[in-house]
Design a protein around this motif. Structure first.
Motif, PDB file in Angstrom:
ATOM      1  N   ASP A 120     -47.378  17.649  14.134  1.00 14.14           N
ATOM      2  CA  ASP A 120     -46.172  18.539  14.217  1.00 14.14           C
ATOM      3  C   ASP A 120     -44.972  18.154  13.342  1.00 14.14           C
ATOM      4  O   ASP A 120     -44.954  16.909  13.030  1.00 14.14           O
ATOM      5  CB  ASP A 120     -45.804  18.357  15.758  1.00 14.14           C
ATOM      6  N   GLN A 121     -44.386  18.887  12.741  1.00 13.47           N
ATOM      7  CA  GLN A 121     -43.218  19.037  12.209  1.00 13.47           C
ATOM      8  C   GLN A 121     -42.019  19.371  12.628  1.00 13.47           C
ATOM      9  O   GLN A 121     -42.039  20.833  13.230  1.00 13.47           O
ATOM     10  CB  GLN A 121     -43.463  19.679  10.717  1.00 13.47           C
ATOM     11  N   VAL A 122     -40.934  18.759  12.568  1.00 16.42           N
ATOM     12  CA  VAL A 122     -39.783  18.893  13.188  1.00 16.42           C
ATOM     13  C   VAL A 122     -38.693  19.235  12.053  1.00 16.42           C
ATOM     14  O   VAL A 122     -38.655  18.226  11.327  1.00 16.42           O
ATOM     15  CB  VAL A 122     -39.285  18.255  14.376  1.00 16.42           C
ATOM     16  N   LEU A 123     -38.054  20.425  11.977  1.00 11.20           N
ATOM     17  CA  LEU A 123     -37.025  20.513  11.050  1.00 11.20           C
ATOM     18  C   LEU A 123     -35.705  20.105  11.510  1.00 11.20           C
ATOM     19  O   LEU A 123     -35.301  20.117  12.845  1.00 11.20           O
ATOM     20  CB  LEU A 123     -36.686  21.764  10.533  1.00 11.20           C
ATOM     21  N   ALA A 124     -34.813  19.287  11.000  1.00 14.68           N
ATOM     22  CA  ALA A 124     -33.372  18.873  11.504  1.00 14.68           C
ATOM     23  C   ALA A 124     -32.707  20.395  11.806  1.00 14.68           C
ATOM     24  O   ALA A 124     -32.757  21.289  10.801  1.00 14.68           O
ATOM     25  CB  ALA A 124     -32.767  18.044  10.491  1.00 14.68           C
ATOM     26  N   PRO A 125     -32.161  20.355  13.177  1.00 17.45           N
ATOM     27  CA  PRO A 125     -31.298  21.728  13.365  1.00 17.45           C
ATOM     28  C   PRO A 125     -30.357  22.124  12.452  1.00 17.45           C
ATOM     29  O   PRO A 125     -29.483  21.424  11.946  1.00 17.45           O
ATOM     30  CB  PRO A 125     -30.972  21.538  14.691  1.00 17.45           C
ATOM     31  N   ILE A 126     -30.686  23.433  12.012  1.00 17.38           N
ATOM     32  CA  ILE A 126     -29.741  23.965  10.872  1.00 17.38           C
ATOM     33  C   ILE A 126     -28.245  24.495  11.609  1.00 17.38           C
ATOM     34  O   ILE A 126     -27.292  23.962  11.251  1.00 17.38           O
ATOM     35  CB  ILE A 126     -30.013  25.336  10.267  1.00 17.38           C
ATOM     36  N   PHE A 127     -28.376  24.939  12.624  1.00 17.21           N
ATOM     37  CA  PHE A 127     -27.094  25.332  13.422  1.00 17.21           C
ATOM     38  C   PHE A 127     -27.162  24.382  14.851  1.00 17.21           C
ATOM     39  O   PHE A 127     -27.595  24.678  15.671  1.00 17.21           O
ATOM     40  CB  PHE A 127     -27.148  26.728  13.928  1.00 17.21           C
ATOM     41  N   SER A 128     -26.245  23.219  14.707  1.00 16.39           N
ATOM     42  CA  SER A 128     -26.300  22.427  15.853  1.00 16.39           C
ATOM     43  C   SER A 128     -24.699  22.800  16.778  1.00 16.39           C
ATOM     44  O   SER A 128     -24.037  24.012  16.352  1.00 16.39           O
ATOM     45  CB  SER A 128     -26.054  20.991  15.497  1.00 16.39           C
ATOM     46  N   GLY A 129     -24.532  22.260  17.852  1.00 22.84           N
ATOM     47  CA  GLY A 129     -23.271  22.942  18.529  1.00 22.84           C
ATOM     48  C   GLY A 129     -23.972  24.003  19.578  1.00 22.84           C
ATOM     49  O   GLY A 129     -24.785  24.309  19.682  1.00 22.84           O
ATOM     50  N   LYS A 130     -22.911  24.090  20.529  1.00 20.99           N
ATOM     51  CA  LYS A 130     -22.988  25.015  21.530  1.00 20.99           C
ATOM     52  C   LYS A 130     -21.820  26.129  21.570  1.00 20.99           C
ATOM     53  O   LYS A 130     -20.790  25.977  21.231  1.00 20.99           O
ATOM     54  CB  LYS A 130     -22.984  24.077  22.989  1.00 20.99           C
ATOM     55  N   LEU A 131     -22.185  27.146  22.276  1.00 13.23           N
ATOM     56  CA  LEU A 131     -21.441  28.227  22.307  1.00 13.23           C
ATOM     57  C   LEU A 131     -20.950  28.199  23.897  1.00 13.23           C
ATOM     58  O   LEU A 131     -21.754  28.105  24.717  1.00 13.23           O
ATOM     59  CB  LEU A 131     -22.021  29.559  21.959  1.00 13.23           C
ATOM     60  N   VAL A 132     -19.369  28.162  23.971  1.00 15.57           N
ATOM     61  CA  VAL A 132     -19.214  28.110  25.371  1.00 15.57           C
ATOM     62  C   VAL A 132     -18.310  29.355  25.690  1.00 15.57           C
ATOM     63  O   VAL A 132     -17.338  29.686  25.059  1.00 15.57           O
ATOM     64  CB  VAL A 132     -18.276  26.912  25.724  1.00 15.57           C
ATOM     65  N   VAL A 133     -18.841  30.091  26.786  1.00 14.32           N
ATOM     66  CA  VAL A 133     -18.048  31.386  27.242  1.00 14.32           C
ATOM     67  C   VAL A 133     -17.972  31.052  28.771  1.00 14.32           C
ATOM     68  O   VAL A 133     -18.825  31.195  29.507  1.00 14.32           O
ATOM     69  CB  VAL A 133     -18.957  32.438  26.928  1.00 14.32           C
TER      70      VAL A 133
END
Lengths: 291, 320
Positions: A120-133
């Motif tokens: 299996d191959q995992v790419l480093a996340p392009i969009f990290s972080g969270k959206l807080v509403v």
């Protein structure tokens, strides 16, 4: 169920549903326009993810360019598949082309076991972080995937409004009459195949940062795409979109309650719905082979 | 001599089939048994194609028969009784499912059968009574009196008897009034309904007969394999059953699937030297057959190769 959990379930459902919708709309396009049931669609999805991974990791392309590369490669593979194999079996009817695509899917699967998909191959996340509403927290990566899926569906909608798109719909309606009107049906064949397979490839590449690439993603998504196809009506584009998101959400919410029995939950859901609407959710799809 | 020349080929085939276990190794006999089971499934598929219904649920009903037998045998019921209960239950369940989808036409049936196939696979895997994804193992062997049928040779004859039973029933059906009605429906749905053939009724009879034989093959499969696993009855595995008819020849309802199953099942053995690429090589060869022999192998032989051989006087005189 807390509000955060509820929204996370919905987002997860929309994300996987977007993938199902994209793969299923490729499937429904090839089925509706050129009457070919492409069982290799799931494998194209898997290949798309691996190609994007290779483009980003090995060649150092930026991620958006890698998505386009995957779209192009899968489209090209689809065209080659059409001209190399499908075209020769089309004279034997719908059924033979379907079996050929089953065998082709098997070949892709086996080849990828021996070569690139052995781990299996995992790419480093392009969009990290969270959206807080408020009190709801949602991962940004998943929102981007949903956004991309919707943008691609909108682009596809506009593509079907262009000259070649209307020509495709015309030949879906009646190939003979479309030929009489001066539509180059040979061109329609390979363009449809390229768009259908490219949609799968692009779906695989946009899901890559979230789930990674692995061998079983092809068959997994293809089974759901089949259900989407049945629920949305074979040959109906907007039906595939709605049914894709619906199945994604039902699967995700059912997972919360019944765990891995959720696939049974979708099957019952789809079974009941197609009992009442056998032609699909939205009614009139493109004409398909049969009676 | 009362024997006609035409009878020489069938007699030869029957002799080969009867002597088969003594001519080859035990391993080949095992492949022979699976080939017989798969050709029974292929025959049932050819049966449904007669009325223009490509059924995708063969693996599901095969698994239904196998699981019914397995569960009952685990509870101590004799094999022969389970081989009767399984098919009957399959017909009853089929009547329920098909009465939903069959009157809605071919495409609804096609779609519904795909759902059925996926659903049965999931049920086999996830219901605890059916052994989960590991399946049920360690089942008793079929008994005749107090003799256990365990050797490959005995099981081969058991399955061969089932195949012969299938062929006889299908042959009688195809030459009867029902079979002629099926042929009419297969060639033109509108025309046949206009001359007063009840399409839905005949189609229903067709798929239910198919269900009976598929589930029977499932029960016999359990008698031979003595274990059931969901992976055997998956949707993907079911797709490969459909290949036999096309490879053998679409217009040969009885010989086509048997010949196709023979080729597709025995071919991997001759490509054993390709080791792990065996599956790829087999797939490529079947694709080539589909691409370049549109009538299937039997059709190609009858239409092209035979005339070619006859012209060069290489075709044996007795087989003419």
């Amino acid at each position: 169920m807390s509000l955060t959990l509820f929204f996370q379930l919905i987002v997860n459902g929309l994300m996987s549903g977007g993938m199902y919708a994209l793969v299923a709309s490729g499937l429904t396009l090839t089925l509706g326009v050129i009457k070919i049931f492409n069982f290799a669609q799931g494998q194209f999805y898997m290949l798309g993810a691996f190609i994007t991974f290779a483009a980003v990791e090995a060649m150092g392309m930026p991620y958006p360019v890698a998505i386009l590369a995957s779209l192009f490669c899968m489209g090209l593979l689809g065209v080659l598949f059409f001209f190399g194999i499908i075209q020769k079996t089309m004279s034997q009817g719908f059924f033979a082309t379907m079996l050929v695509s089953v065998l082709f899917a098997n070949i892709i699967n086996q080849v990828s076991i021996f070569t690139f998909a052995s781990k299996d191959q995992v790419l480093a996340p392009i969009f990290s972080g969270k959206l807080v509403v408020g009190e709801v927290t949602i991962s940004t990566g998943k929102m981007v995937v949903i956004g991309c899926a919707i943008i691609i569906m909108v682009l596809l909608h506009f593509f079907m409004k262009t000259k070649i798109g209307t020509a495709m719909l015309a030949s879906a309606e009646n190939m003979e009459v479309a030929k009489l009107q001066g539509i180059n049906t040979r061109k329609i064949f390979w363009v449809t195949m390229a768009v259908g397979c490219g949609l799968s490839g692009i779906a695989g590449s946009i899901i890559l940062p979230v789930t990674g690439a692995y061998l079983m993603m092809g068959p997994n998504v293809f089974l759901r795409a089949l259900l989407v196809l049945m629920l949305g009506g074979m040959g109906s584009m907007s039906g595939a979109l709605i049914a894709g998101f619906l199945i994604g959400i039902v699967e995700s919410v059912a997972f919360q309650f019944v765990g891995y029995f959720n696939i049974l939950a979708i099957l019952v859901f789809v079974g009941i719905l197609i009992y009442f609407r056998p032609g699909g959710l939205l009614g009139k799809p493109m004409p398909i082979p049969g009676e | 001599m009362t024997w006609k020349k035409k009878r020489i080929l069938p007699v030869f085939v029957v002799l080969i089939l009867l002597a088969f276990p003594f001519l080859v190794s035990q391993f080949t006999v095992q492949i022979g048994i699976t080939t017989i089971i798969y050709s029974i499934l292929g025959l049932a598929f050819a049966l449904s194609m007669k009325v223009g219904l490509p059924r995708m649920d063969i693996a599901a009903w095969w698994g239904f028969g196998a699981y019914t037998s397995a569960v009952l045998m685990k509870a101590g019921v004799s094999f022969w009784l389970t081989a009767l209960i399984g098919p009957v239950l399959a017909v009853i369940a089929g009547l329920f499912f098909f009465s939903i989808c069959l009157p809605r036409g071919m495409m609804a049936f096609f779609v519904f059968c795909m759902i059925l196939s996926i659903a049965f696979y999931q049920v086999f895997g996830s219901v605890p009574v059916l052994g989960g994804w590991g399946g049920i193992t360690g089942l008793p062997a079929p008994m005749i009196g107090s003799h256990e049928l365990v050797t490959k040779t005995e099981l081969y004859y058991l399955c061969l008897a089932l195949l012969v039973f299938n062929i006889v029933v299908y042959y009688l059906l195809y030459t009867s009034k029902t079979g002629r009605a099926w042929n009419a429906i297969g060639s033109s749905l509108k025309l046949s309904s206009s001359i007063g053939i009840n399409v839905v009724k005949y189609r229903m009879v067709n798929v239910l007969i198919g269900n009976f034989f598929i589930a029977l093959a499932g029960s016999f499969f359990v008698g031979y394999y003595r274990a059931v696993m969901p992976a055997i009855f998956s949707f993907q595995a079911g797709l490969f059953i459909l290949i036999y008819l096309i490879v053998g020849g679409f217009s040969y309802s009885i010989a086509g699937p048997i010949f196709g199953a023979l080729i597709v099942n025995f071919m991997p053995e001759y490509f054993r030297f390709t080791r792990e690429y065996q599956s790829i090589v087999t797939s490529i060869i079947v694709i080539l057959i589909l691409m370049f022999l549109p009538m299937g192998i039997l059709g190609w032989f009858n239409l092209k190769a035979k005339t070619w051989l006859v012209r060069r006087k290489w075709y044996p005189e007795v087989l003419r």
